[in-house]
Every structure is written in C-alpha cells, then in structure tokens.
Design a protein around this motif. Structure first.
Motif, PDB file in Angstrom:
ATOM      1  N   ALA A  23       0.840  -1.204   0.000  1.00  0.00           N
ATOM      2  CA  ALA A  23       0.000   0.000   0.000  1.00  0.00           C
ATOM      3  C   ALA A  23       0.871   1.248   0.000  1.00  0.00           C
ATOM      4  CB  ALA A  23      -0.936  -0.008   1.203  1.00  0.00           C
ATOM      5  N   LEU A  24       1.924   1.249   0.813  1.00  0.00           N
ATOM      6  CA  LEU A  24       2.849   2.381   0.855  1.00  0.00           C
ATOM      7  C   LEU A  24       3.566   2.543  -0.485  1.00  0.00           C
ATOM      8  CD1 LEU A  24       4.350   4.595   2.468  1.00  0.00           C
ATOM      9  CD2 LEU A  24       6.005   2.825   3.140  1.00  0.00           C
ATOM     10  N   THR A  25       3.980   1.419  -1.061  1.00  0.00           N
ATOM     11  CA  THR A  25       4.683   1.461  -2.341  1.00  0.00           C
ATOM     12  C   THR A  25       3.802   2.049  -3.426  1.00  0.00           C
ATOM     13  OG1 THR A  25       5.980  -0.495  -1.721  1.00  0.00           O
ATOM     14  CG2 THR A  25       5.907   0.066  -4.058  1.00  0.00           C
ATOM     15  N   TRP A  26       2.568   1.608  -3.513  1.00  0.00           N
ATOM     16  CA  TRP A  26       1.642   2.145  -4.513  1.00  0.00           C
ATOM     17  C   TRP A  26       1.384   3.632  -4.269  1.00  0.00           C
ATOM     18  CZ3 TRP A  26      -2.251  -2.503  -3.985  1.00  0.00           C
ATOM     19  CH2 TRP A  26      -1.770  -3.587  -4.729  1.00  0.00           C
ATOM     20  N   ALA A  27       1.198   4.007  -3.011  1.00  0.00           N
ATOM     21  CA  ALA A  27       0.933   5.415  -2.702  1.00  0.00           C
ATOM     22  C   ALA A  27       2.127   6.290  -3.065  1.00  0.00           C
ATOM     23  CB  ALA A  27       0.583   5.572  -1.228  1.00  0.00           C
ATOM     24  N   ASP A  28       3.325   5.853  -2.715  1.00  0.00           N
ATOM     25  CA  ASP A  28       4.530   6.614  -3.054  1.00  0.00           C
ATOM     26  C   ASP A  28       4.669   6.804  -4.560  1.00  0.00           C
ATOM     27  OD1 ASP A  28       5.324   6.991  -0.449  1.00  0.00           O
ATOM     28  OD2 ASP A  28       6.888   5.462  -0.469  1.00  0.00           O
ATOM     29  N   ARG A  29       4.238   5.794  -5.327  1.00  0.00           N
ATOM     30  CA  ARG A  29       4.422   5.818  -6.778  1.00  0.00           C
ATOM     31  C   ARG A  29       3.188   6.350  -7.509  1.00  0.00           C
ATOM     32  NH1 ARG A  29       4.964   0.682  -8.947  1.00  0.00           N
ATOM     33  NH2 ARG A  29       5.914   1.672 -10.773  1.00  0.00           N
ATOM     34  N   ASN A  30       2.156   6.729  -6.749  1.00  0.00           N
ATOM     35  CA  ASN A  30       0.912   7.245  -7.354  1.00  0.00           C
ATOM     36  C   ASN A  30       0.286   6.245  -8.325  1.00  0.00           C
ATOM     37  OD1 ASN A  30       0.914   9.860  -6.070  1.00  0.00           O
ATOM     38  ND2 ASN A  30       2.649  10.365  -7.392  1.00  0.00           N
ATOM     39  N   THR A  31       0.260   4.997  -7.917  1.00  0.00           N
ATOM     40  CA  THR A  31      -0.348   3.967  -8.746  1.00  0.00           C
ATOM     41  C   THR A  31      -1.287   3.113  -7.890  1.00  0.00           C
ATOM     42  OG1 THR A  31       0.134   2.161 -10.300  1.00  0.00           O
ATOM     43  CG2 THR A  31       1.505   2.289  -8.352  1.00  0.00           C
ATOM     44  N   ARG A  32      -2.356   2.642  -8.475  1.00  0.00           N
ATOM     45  CA  ARG A  32      -3.331   1.796  -7.782  1.00  0.00           C
ATOM     46  C   ARG A  32      -3.727   2.406  -6.433  1.00  0.00           C
ATOM     47  NH1 ARG A  32      -2.186  -4.584  -8.371  1.00  0.00           N
ATOM     48  NH2 ARG A  32      -4.252  -4.504  -7.402  1.00  0.00           N
ATOM     49  N   LEU A  33      -4.011   3.678  -6.462  1.00  0.00           N
ATOM     50  CA  LEU A  33      -4.228   4.418  -5.218  1.00  0.00           C
ATOM     51  C   LEU A  33      -5.461   3.952  -4.455  1.00  0.00           C
ATOM     52  CD1 LEU A  33      -3.225   8.036  -6.309  1.00  0.00           C
ATOM     53  CD2 LEU A  33      -1.900   6.377  -4.989  1.00  0.00           C
ATOM     54  N   GLU A  34      -6.539   3.640  -5.151  1.00  0.00           N
ATOM     55  CA  GLU A  34      -7.735   3.173  -4.446  1.00  0.00           C
ATOM     56  C   GLU A  34      -7.491   1.800  -3.819  1.00  0.00           C
ATOM     57  OE1 GLU A  34     -10.459   4.635  -3.557  1.00  0.00           O
ATOM     58  OE2 GLU A  34      -9.883   6.516  -4.525  1.00  0.00           O
ATOM     59  N   ASP A  35      -6.740   0.944  -4.518  1.00  0.00           N
ATOM     60  CA  ASP A  35      -6.387  -0.363  -3.947  1.00  0.00           C
ATOM     61  C   ASP A  35      -5.531  -0.170  -2.700  1.00  0.00           C
ATOM     62  OD1 ASP A  35      -7.745  -1.730  -5.926  1.00  0.00           O
ATOM     63  OD2 ASP A  35      -5.972  -2.004  -7.178  1.00  0.00           O
ATOM     64  N   ALA A  36      -4.578   0.757  -2.781  1.00  0.00           N
ATOM     65  CA  ALA A  36      -3.714   1.043  -1.636  1.00  0.00           C
ATOM     66  C   ALA A  36      -4.536   1.528  -0.446  1.00  0.00           C
ATOM     67  CB  ALA A  36      -2.672   2.089  -2.019  1.00  0.00           C
ATOM     68  N   ARG A  37      -5.468   2.437  -0.719  1.00  0.00           N
ATOM     69  CA  ARG A  37      -6.301   2.959   0.367  1.00  0.00           C
ATOM     70  C   ARG A  37      -7.144   1.860   1.007  1.00  0.00           C
ATOM     71  NH1 ARG A  37     -11.310   3.978   0.890  1.00  0.00           N
ATOM     72  NH2 ARG A  37     -11.749   3.687  -1.330  1.00  0.00           N
ATOM     73  N   GLU A  38      -7.714   1.000   0.192  1.00  0.00           N
ATOM     74  CA  GLU A  38      -8.546  -0.083   0.728  1.00  0.00           C
ATOM     75  C   GLU A  38      -7.734  -1.020   1.611  1.00  0.00           C
ATOM     76  OE1 GLU A  38     -10.524  -2.045  -2.461  1.00  0.00           O
ATOM     77  OE2 GLU A  38     -11.703  -0.264  -3.043  1.00  0.00           O
ATOM     78  N   ILE A  39      -6.525  -1.366   1.171  1.00  0.00           N
ATOM     79  CA  ILE A  39      -5.658  -2.231   1.976  1.00  0.00           C
ATOM     80  C   ILE A  39      -5.328  -1.557   3.302  1.00  0.00           C
ATOM     81  CG2 ILE A  39      -3.317  -3.159   2.165  1.00  0.00           C
ATOM     82  CD1 ILE A  39      -3.453  -3.809  -0.821  1.00  0.00           C
TER      83      ILE A  39
END
Length: 429
Positions: free
Chosen positions: A316-332
């Motif tokens: 989740a942190l990796t996706w957020a840092d990279r601005n990718t799959r943000l909704e998936d990251a938030r849900e996790i």
C-alpha cells in the motif's frame, strides 16, 4: 542402546512437518546464498526426532522440534521453517493440550505470523495461571504494541523486566522507548540487550545490534548505524538483517552503488519486501526504470500473493509513493487499520487517504499516527504534506522541517520531495 538411522530421522521429519522438498545430505555443500531445510547432520534436530520416536505420546519431543525450527528460521531467514514449527506444536498440543511450554511457543508463532489478536488472547489466558512468567509478559508486550495498545504494552514490559532483567526484556524496553521518542533511552537499552545476550547465541546478539543500528538510522546517525551493522556481521557473518541495514545506511549516505551491491546480496540470501522496495527506489532515482519496476513487482508479489499472513501495508505504501493503484492502496490500508490501531498502520492509511484526495480523513489518521511523539521522520513528513493540502502552511513548515532535522535521508525518493516542498512553502511566507 536405542539407535535410529539418520536417513529414517530425516524421512520422519519430512513426514511430520509436511515438507515436500528433499533435505540436503550433509556431505553435499550448499551453494552460495542458498537457504535449505535443516541438514541431516543437525544434532539438535536428530535429538528431538529420536525422542519423538522413543516417546511418541510425549509433548516434549515436539516442543524441542518446534524450538529448533524457530531458531533456525531466525538464523537463516528461511521462514518456511516456522510453518514446520507450527505443525510440531499442533502435534505436541494433541499429546498435551494444557502444556504451558508448548502454548507459549504457539503464542510466539502467532506473533510471527502476525496473528496479534490470537497472540494477545492466548497470552492473556496463560497469564491467568502464570502471573509471574516473564515470557508471557513478553508475548503481551509484543501483541499489544503491534495492535496499538501502547499503555498495556508499557505495563507488560515493565512487569517483564522486573521479573527477568535480561536481553529479551531489555530489547522490548528499548522498543517501547523508541516508539515514545526516547532515543537516548532506546539506544541505552539496545546496547544493554546486545551485551547481555547469550554469548553462544550469535544470532540473538546480532539481532540486538541490528535493532540498535535501526534506532541510529531513525535519527539520521548513518555512520553510527553502519558501524553497528558491521559489528553484527562480524559477530554473525552473512546475517541477512545486518546486510539489509548496511545497504540502507549506504543509501542514506549517498553511496547508491554500494547500497545496490549489498542489498542485492541480501536479497539472494533472504528475499525481503522492504529491501525490494528500497532497491526499486534506488533504481528509480538512477533512472533505471526496468530494474525499478522488477523490484516493485517483487514487493507486490511478496505482499499480496505469498500467503495469508503477508503484512500488505508495504505494498500500500509502495503504490501510494508511486501514485499507482491508489484506491487499492487505500482499501488495503484502511482494512489493516480496522484490524490494528498501531501508529505505523495509521500512518500508511493517512498517506493513502492523502494520495486519494481525502485530506480531512487523512488528518484524522495521521493524528493517530503521531499520538506517541515517536519522532519518526516518515510520519512527520506525511503529516506535513497533509497540513499543506489543508491550507495550514505554518504547521506544514514546522512538520516538514522537523522530519528533515531528525532524519534528512529518511527515504531515497520522498526526502527530496520533502525538501523541495519545504523550500517552496518557506518562499511564500
């Protein structure tokens, strides 16, 4: 005199633990960097298996076997051995359901597998009948800390160190002090933990040294951290946690080539999602996008596809840092926060909420993350960025400045963003 062949013992061990791979013969050398199951020549394993064959209805042999597997998992980083330990524990409990020693091992494995609620429940149950057992208080300390029950964790660790002042309790005191931003006190106790560890247990000594190095890293003391990691490697050569620490220290000091070499070596020994993320960030910083993506993909695989006990916060942190799959990251992140109210889960949830534009909700989550004053630069950076989006410029400046003062290189990619953002905010004042 009772005797049993090594070959039979190995076959028995494989059947007992459900292993599907062949155990290497002790006459066959290991390949460099390869991890494998316990050798046929392991005398502790042989002793435990012999005891089980002699007394199959006793829990003691299964207990000994579980201890060996847990110990070897720590030493080698082959965490599949913990699953074998759990199988041995289950068989031991079938033989003796009320055996306290095996129940304590079971609670310990609950922690290893991130089943913190189960560890807390079992530890609480054990405490009722064993009110002066330091090991049980260690279980309660760890479970409560991971669940965000910090007052309960502090009470438990104080009781533990009062009952049994040793390396294990000192290390836990250090961890609680670190969580509360007591850097000098944490350093003192990690040093004491390393000094008082069993001199025959090189892994335990080096583990304490690595934790000391991590505490130095947290406060921007990179050279001191690298020195301690080197000491850990001298004491226990090839220790994967110390290799990873050395790589982090070199990256923070700008030696990216040295960091890549060491982190790659660490990954060959024991693949680790946190190391993969750092390698991905270093490659991204150097413009090596394919190599970066390969490491980010590894983070995703390790965090989301390798078993139900994967933490998943890091992806989740990796996706957020990279601005990718943000909704998936938030849900996790929000799902994990519903399970555990610790400061690091709250921090990642706040960052994911921030990245999806939910700034007011991010503010609520980051306040949870900052409730201990842990002096963690990443948390402070996230807090500063959230305050910036909420229009609280002065508070954003304060928080970003504090993050960079504590640990100016807290992240290969995010630290430069923190400096750039702070500079822009200061120009507007």
């Amino acid at each position: 005199m009772f005797s049993i062949t090594i070959k039979f013992l190995v076959v028995f061990a494989l059947a007992l633990t459900g292993a599907c791979s062949t155990v290497r013969s002790y006459t066959e050398p290991a390949k460099s960097g390869e991890t494998f199951a316990i050798s046929e020549a392991d005398p502790e394993l042989r002793s435990a298996l012999e005891y089980i064959v002699k007394v199959p209805d006793s829990a003691l042999g299964y207990q000994q076997l579980a201890v060996i597997y847990i110990k070897r998992a720590r030493q080698t980083g082959d965490f599949s051995l913990n699953s074998k330990a759990e199988t041995a524990i289950k068989k031991g409990l079938e033989a003796a359901p009320d055996d306290v020693s095996i129940q304590k091992l079971q609670a310990s494995l609950h922690l290893t597998f991130h089943r913190f609620d189960e560890a807390l429940a079992l530890g609480t149950q054990l405490l009722r009948d064993n009110p002066n057992d330091a090991f049980v208080y260690g279980i309660l300390t760890d479970a409560n800390a991971e669940l965000g029950n910090y007052d309960a964790a502090a009470i438990a660790v104080q009781k533990m160190v009062d009952l049994k002042p040793n390396s294990s309790s000192y290390a836990r005191v250090a961890h609680i002090r670190s969580l509360n931003g007591e850097h000098a006190g944490a350093v003192e106790m990690f040093k004491l933990a390393a000094r008082t560890a069993d001199p025959q247990d090189k892994e335990a000594q080096s583990w304490c040294l690595v934790r000391l190095g991590d505490e130095f890293m947290k406060h921007g003391k990179y050279a001191a951290a690298e020195k301690v990691y080197d000491e850990a490697l001298d004491n226990f050569p090839g220790f994967y946690l110390a290799l990873a620490g050395t790589g982090k220290a070199k990256a923070a000091q700008g030696d990216l080539d040295g960091a890549v070499d060491i982190l790659t070596s660490s990954q060959k020994r024991v693949p680790n999602a946190e190391v993969a993320k750092l390698l991905g960030d270093i490659h991204a910083k150097r413009g090596e996008l394919d190599a970066a993506q390969n490491n980010y993909d590894l983070v995703e695989v390790m965090e989301t596809k390798l078993g139900a006990n994967a933490d998943k916060r890091l992806v989740a942190l990796t996706w957020a840092d990279r601005n990718t799959r943000l909704e998936d990251a938030r849900e996790i992140a929000e799902r994990r926060l519903a399970q555990s109210d610790d400061i690091y889960t709250a921090d990642i949830a706040a960052w994911c909420l921030y990245k999806t534009g939910r700034f007011a909700e991010a503010k609520v989550a980051i306040e949870k993350a900052m409730r201990l004053r842990s002096m963690d630069a990443r948390i402070l950076y996230h807090a500063g960025m959230i305050e910036k989006e909420l229009g609280n410029r002065a508070e954003a400046i304060r928080l970003l400045g504090q993050a960079l003062k504590i640990n100016p290189e807290f992240d290969v990619l995010q630290s430069p963003i923190a400096r750039e953002t702070l500079t822009k905010l200061m120009r507007k004042v």
